[in-house]
Design an enzyme around this catalytic site. Structure first.
Site, PDB file in Angstrom:
ATOM      1  N   LYS A   1      -0.060   6.664   1.753  1.00 49.28           N
ATOM      2  CA  LYS A   1       0.711   6.118   2.876  1.00 49.28           C
ATOM      3  C   LYS A   1       0.756   4.587   2.857  1.00 49.28           C
ATOM      4  O   LYS A   1      -0.259   3.954   2.558  1.00 49.28           O
ATOM      5  CB  LYS A   1       0.029   6.607   4.158  1.00 49.28           C
TER       6      LYS A   1
ATOM      7  N   LYS B   1     -15.527   6.870  11.049  1.00 46.96           N
ATOM      8  CA  LYS B   1     -15.726   5.416  10.935  1.00 46.96           C
ATOM      9  C   LYS B   1     -17.204   5.042  10.869  1.00 46.96           C
ATOM     10  O   LYS B   1     -17.579   4.119  10.153  1.00 46.96           O
ATOM     11  CB  LYS B   1     -15.039   4.678  12.093  1.00 46.96           C
TER      12      LYS B   1
ATOM     13  N   LYS C   1      -1.101  -0.765   7.089  1.00 44.52           N
ATOM     14  CA  LYS C   1      -1.346  -2.183   7.432  1.00 44.52           C
ATOM     15  C   LYS C   1      -2.609  -2.701   6.774  1.00 44.52           C
ATOM     16  O   LYS C   1      -2.711  -3.857   6.422  1.00 44.52           O
ATOM     17  CB  LYS C   1      -1.646  -2.385   8.916  1.00 44.52           C
TER      18      LYS C   1
HETATM   19  P1  ATP Z   1      -4.242   1.110   9.648  1.00 48.80           P
HETATM   20  O1  ATP Z   1      -4.010   0.692   8.222  1.00 48.80           O
HETATM   21  O2  ATP Z   1      -4.882   0.050  10.507  1.00 48.80           O
HETATM   22  O3  ATP Z   1      -4.846   2.483   9.773  1.00 48.80           O
HETATM   23  P2  ATP Z   1      -1.530   2.027   9.853  1.00 48.80           P
HETATM   24  O4  ATP Z   1      -0.521   1.069   9.311  1.00 48.80           O
HETATM   25  O5  ATP Z   1      -1.915   3.159   8.962  1.00 48.80           O
HETATM   26  O6  ATP Z   1      -2.807   1.228  10.311  1.00 48.80           O
HETATM   27  P3  ATP Z   1      -1.591   3.043  12.555  1.00 48.80           P
HETATM   28  O7  ATP Z   1      -1.967   1.850  13.378  1.00 48.80           O
HETATM   29  O8  ATP Z   1      -2.616   4.088  12.280  1.00 48.80           O
HETATM   30  O9  ATP Z   1      -0.911   2.546  11.190  1.00 48.80           O
HETATM   31  O10 ATP Z   1      -0.334   3.784  13.196  1.00 48.80           O
HETATM   32  C1  ATP Z   1       0.584   3.199  14.080  1.00 48.80           C
HETATM   33  C2  ATP Z   1       1.802   4.110  14.123  1.00 48.80           C
HETATM   34  O11 ATP Z   1       2.577   3.922  12.932  1.00 48.80           O
HETATM   35  C3  ATP Z   1       1.479   5.610  14.190  1.00 48.80           C
HETATM   36  O12 ATP Z   1       2.415   6.230  15.061  1.00 48.80           O
HETATM   37  C4  ATP Z   1       1.689   6.101  12.788  1.00 48.80           C
HETATM   38  O13 ATP Z   1       2.090   7.464  12.738  1.00 48.80           O
HETATM   39  C5  ATP Z   1       2.806   5.190  12.286  1.00 48.80           C
HETATM   40  N1  ATP Z   1       2.714   4.945  10.840  1.00 48.80           N
HETATM   41  C6  ATP Z   1       1.726   4.250  10.233  1.00 48.80           C
HETATM   42  N2  ATP Z   1       1.946   4.175   8.900  1.00 48.80           N
HETATM   43  C7  ATP Z   1       3.089   4.873   8.668  1.00 48.80           C
HETATM   44  C8  ATP Z   1       3.841   5.175   7.484  1.00 48.80           C
HETATM   45  N3  ATP Z   1       3.466   4.739   6.288  1.00 48.80           N
HETATM   46  N4  ATP Z   1       4.965   5.892   7.599  1.00 48.80           N
HETATM   47  C9  ATP Z   1       5.368   6.332   8.814  1.00 48.80           C
HETATM   48  N5  ATP Z   1       4.713   6.086   9.967  1.00 48.80           N
HETATM   49  C10 ATP Z   1       3.599   5.375   9.918  1.00 48.80           C
END
Ligand code: ATP
Ligand code: LTN
Length: 334
Positions: A200, A119, A203
């Site tokens: 992936k 980061k 969010k």
């Molecule tokens: P950011 O975009 O802020 O990195 P994110 O949506 O990628 O957020 P995280 O906050 O990193 O998600 O993860 C929260 C939880 O959701 C973790 O347990 C992660 O493994 C799960 N998760 C996130 N995105 C996915 C996805 N596309 N499919 C399955 N599990 C997910």
């Protein structure tokens, strides 16, 4: 202490950052697993709002996301009777404990944290809080003497740091903390972006069309699924490498309905992508609508405040005792 089912002995704790409205990926990959775990463990879940401010946030949006995230977790099936759910910044002992731990954490150890390296390399104007982030996370964990910390693989290093901090502290000042273990949630179903199914669903993604958020209106959810990228073939068959789009929709469908991928392939044998997408849209809209209905009830009732008010008293008292014990052992004035 809140009464848990007496058969349940081991405890877990996890934090979620309020960095945006949660996606269908978060729901399928993480929340559904937590709903299953709530029967097996004493479970503490908190909204890690103090971690969220280690990077810039819009204050009014952040404020809105925090409350909304609690309501969404409850709406997704996190049972307030089986879990203690609270907001991190409402328990000031996390920051207090964090400071005492910072004064027991070698600087060099923090420079080795891969999330920090990653980061900080992307934004040269990072804040000191981004650097000490893992110590606050150690405080979150160690305050409650939990057994396991369910996290994705990216957070494993932070849990190991918490464990090392605890080992060192116990050795220096006497037994104070239980040693936590990372509980790596098995590579659950990974949901991909609907527009770019090789990436992936996330969010923080810029392209809204590829991401389904649990508070999106149902018409736009339907539109996003109907417009999902698919390959040029016409068979509904699972092949993650050559048919990433259809395979992603099959995974979404299997996780929500509980049907196997194989049985879905059989069900759609001889049918076209359009028919399949319509089916996926229907089941996702049904699932999300049910969550949204519960969400509306929760966010507009005083139930949410009651749960948060009751829980914060419980966790503040636990963390306060830990802080006082640390203070006394370190020779601070009390
Ligand atoms: P950011 O975009 O802020 O990195 P994110 O949506 O990628 O957020 P995280 O906050 O990193 O998600 O993860 C929260 C939880 O959701 C973790 O347990 C992660 O493994 C799960 N998760 C996130 N995105 C996915 C996805 N596309 N499919 C399955 N599990 C997910
Ligand atoms: N850093 C974690 C969120 C988090 C956390 C914690 C997880 C903050 N404190 C304590 C487990 C235990 C993340 O970004 N997912």
């Amino acid at each position: 202490m809140k009464e848990f089912d007496s058969k349940v002995t081991k405890s877990i704790l996890t934090g979620i950052q309020p960095s945006g409205v949660i996606t269908l990926g978060n729901y399928i990959g993480a929340i559904k697993q937590m709903v299953k775990m709530q029967d097996e463990f004493k479970s503490i879940i908190f909204i890690a709002d103090m971690h969220a401010i280690t990077v810039n946030q819009d204050p009014s949006l952040l404020h809105q996301n925090i409350r909304s995230l609690v309501a969404l977790y409850l709406a997704c099936g996190i049972d307030p009777e089986k879990n203690i759910i609270f907001i991190q910044s409402e328990n000031e002992y996390h920051a207090n404990i964090s400071w005492l731990l910072e004064c027991n954490t070698p600087f060099g150890e923090l420079t080795r944290m891969t999330q920090f390296k990653d980061k900080s390399s992307k934004n040269a104007n990072f804040y000191a809080g981004l650097f000490t982030y893992p110590v606050l996370m150690a405080a979150d964990i160690l305050a409650y003497d939990v057994d396991y910390v369910p996290v994705g693989i990216d957070q494993k290093q932070h849990v190991e740091l918490a464990r090392n901090i605890a080992i060192r502290f116990n050795k220096k000042y006497g037994d104070t903390f239980k040693l936590p273990e990372a509980y790596i949630t098995k590579e659950g179903t990974k949901i991909m972006d609907l527009v770019t199914p090789t990436k992936k669903m996330s969010k923080s993604s810029e392209n809204q069309k590829g991401v389904i958020r649990l508070l999106d209106d149902t018409a736009s959810i339907r539109k996003k699924i109907m417009g999902a990228t698919t390959d040029s073939g016409c068979e509904v068959k699972y092949d993650a490498e050559n048919k990433p789009g259809i395979s992603n929709l099959l995974r979404i469908c299997a996780s929500i309905t509980g049907k196997s991928i194989l049985s879905l392939e059989e069900e759609f044998d001889g049918k076209n992508y359009g028919e399949f997408k319509k089916y996926v849209a229907d089941i996702v809209v049904d699932e999300v609508s049910a969550i949204q209905k519960k969400y509306e009830e929760i966010i507009n009732s005083d139930q949410l405040d009651k749960i948060l008010d009751e829980n914060i008293k419980v966790v503040r008292e636990i963390a306060r005792k830990k802080f006082m014990d640390m203070k006394q052992k370190m020779g601070l004035y009390k």
